[in-house]
Write an enzyme that holds these catalytic residues in place. Structure first.
Site, PDB file in Angstrom:
ATOM      1  N   GLU A   6       0.830  -1.202   0.000  1.00 45.88           N
ATOM      2  CA  GLU A   6       0.000   0.000   0.000  1.00 45.88           C
ATOM      3  C   GLU A   6       0.869   1.259   0.000  1.00 45.88           C
ATOM      4  O   GLU A   6       0.545   2.240  -0.676  1.00 45.88           O
ATOM      5  CB  GLU A   6      -0.932  -0.018   1.201  1.00 45.88           C
ATOM      6  CG  GLU A   6      -1.927  -1.161   1.119  1.00 45.88           C
ATOM      7  CD  GLU A   6      -3.098  -1.004   2.054  1.00 45.88           C
ATOM      8  OE1 GLU A   6      -4.211  -0.814   1.566  1.00 45.88           O
ATOM      9  OE2 GLU A   6      -2.883  -1.072   3.277  1.00 45.88           O
ATOM     10  N   GLU A  14      -4.463  -9.927   2.798  1.00 47.44           N
ATOM     11  CA  GLU A  14      -5.426  -9.661   3.864  1.00 47.44           C
ATOM     12  C   GLU A  14      -6.665 -10.543   3.823  1.00 47.44           C
ATOM     13  O   GLU A  14      -7.163 -10.982   4.866  1.00 47.44           O
ATOM     14  CB  GLU A  14      -5.829  -8.173   3.834  1.00 47.44           C
ATOM     15  CG  GLU A  14      -4.815  -7.237   4.468  1.00 47.44           C
ATOM     16  CD  GLU A  14      -3.706  -6.826   3.518  1.00 47.44           C
ATOM     17  OE1 GLU A  14      -3.010  -5.849   3.799  1.00 47.44           O
ATOM     18  OE2 GLU A  14      -3.521  -7.498   2.465  1.00 47.44           O
TER      19      GLU A  14
END
Length: 259
Positions: free
Chosen positions: A115, A135
């Site tokens: 990210e 995730e």
């Protein structure tokens, strides 16, 4: 003004080039709240300093660029409702930085590490680097802008493969799909990043900053970040989101109920 940064963040200025390093190699540069605050302070200083024209962002050691939140630290904080620095959608990584940022990916780049990288401009990777957003395997979602930035930067099918399977890709594949600019031997990584930085510094600094600012503002990502925050909160409040990270920490297969 001298910054009071934690040991986990190293901030160096070499003429017009800033080098910002995540310095927890023993923990694969996983993120703590203190580290997130330190990184934000370093990048704010870089943005505000007129003598600095470009930043290189990297991780310490040879194993990892960054593996995301340190679950030993993050799980209690998240369970207490602490968003670990992501409570404001406008503060997605590097959303407020309009000077160029080059990422030197020195190893594993997953979860929050990826990210971070998605918020930067030019990406150089060592040959052994790996990239992924795992995730969903643990019943949570990457809530730092990945759902918006990744489909903007690679073809839809590639983005969905990464977001929905949680599988990682190697540096060669990341280059093929346009996620990174160049793959180099590990011992050449910083030399290559510095070469890019020096080339940018030869250009007009106002023109460079403006070129990036126009590109970033034209994306108009802020409403999408708000959407991501709102919908992610629903996932993080679920029973599965408690089970997934717990199973990860206990090194067992999770048992999900869909609630």
């Amino acid at each position: 003004m001298e910054l009071n940064l934690p040991e986990s963040v190293v901030y160096e200025k070499r003429g017009p080039i800033a080098i910002i390093t995540m310095n927890r190699s023993e923990a694969m540069n996983s993120l703590t709240k203190e580290m997130l605050i330190g990184l934000e302070a370093a990048f704010d200083d870089f943005e505000a300093d007129p003598a600095l024209h470009v930043a290189i962002f990297t991780g310490a050691g040879e194993r990892a660029f960054c593996t995301g939140l340190d679950l030993k630290v993050a799980l209690p904080a998240l369970n207490d409702g602490d968003a670990m620095g992501y409570e404001d959608p406008a503060k997605r990584p590097f959303q407020r930085n309009f000077k160029p940022i080059i990422t030197a990916v020195n190893g594993v780049c997953v979860a929050g590490g990826l990210e971070f990288m998605l918020g930067t401009d030019i990406r150089i990777a060592a040959e052994h680097a790996k990239f992924g957003l795992a995730e969903v395997r643990w019943a949570v979602v990457p809530a730092g802008g990945s759902h918006i930035r990744l489909p903007q930067q690679v073809p839809w099918a590639i983005a969905m493969e990464m977001l929905l399977t949680g599988n990682t890709i190697d540096a060669k594949r990341a280059y093929e799909v346009g996620l990174i600019n160049k793959v180099v031997p590990a011992d050449k990584l910083m030399d290559e990043a510095l070469a890019y930085a020096q080339r940018i510094c030869e250009n007009g600094p106002l023109a460079v900053r403006t070129a990036k600012e126009i590109a970033v503002r034209a994306l108009n990502n802020e409403p999408a970040f708000v959407l991501e925050k709102t919908m992610s909160a629903r996932v993080f409040a679920s029973d599965d989101a408690q089970e997934g990270p717990r199973a990860f920490a206990e090194k067992r297969k999770p048992v999900y109920t869909g609630r």
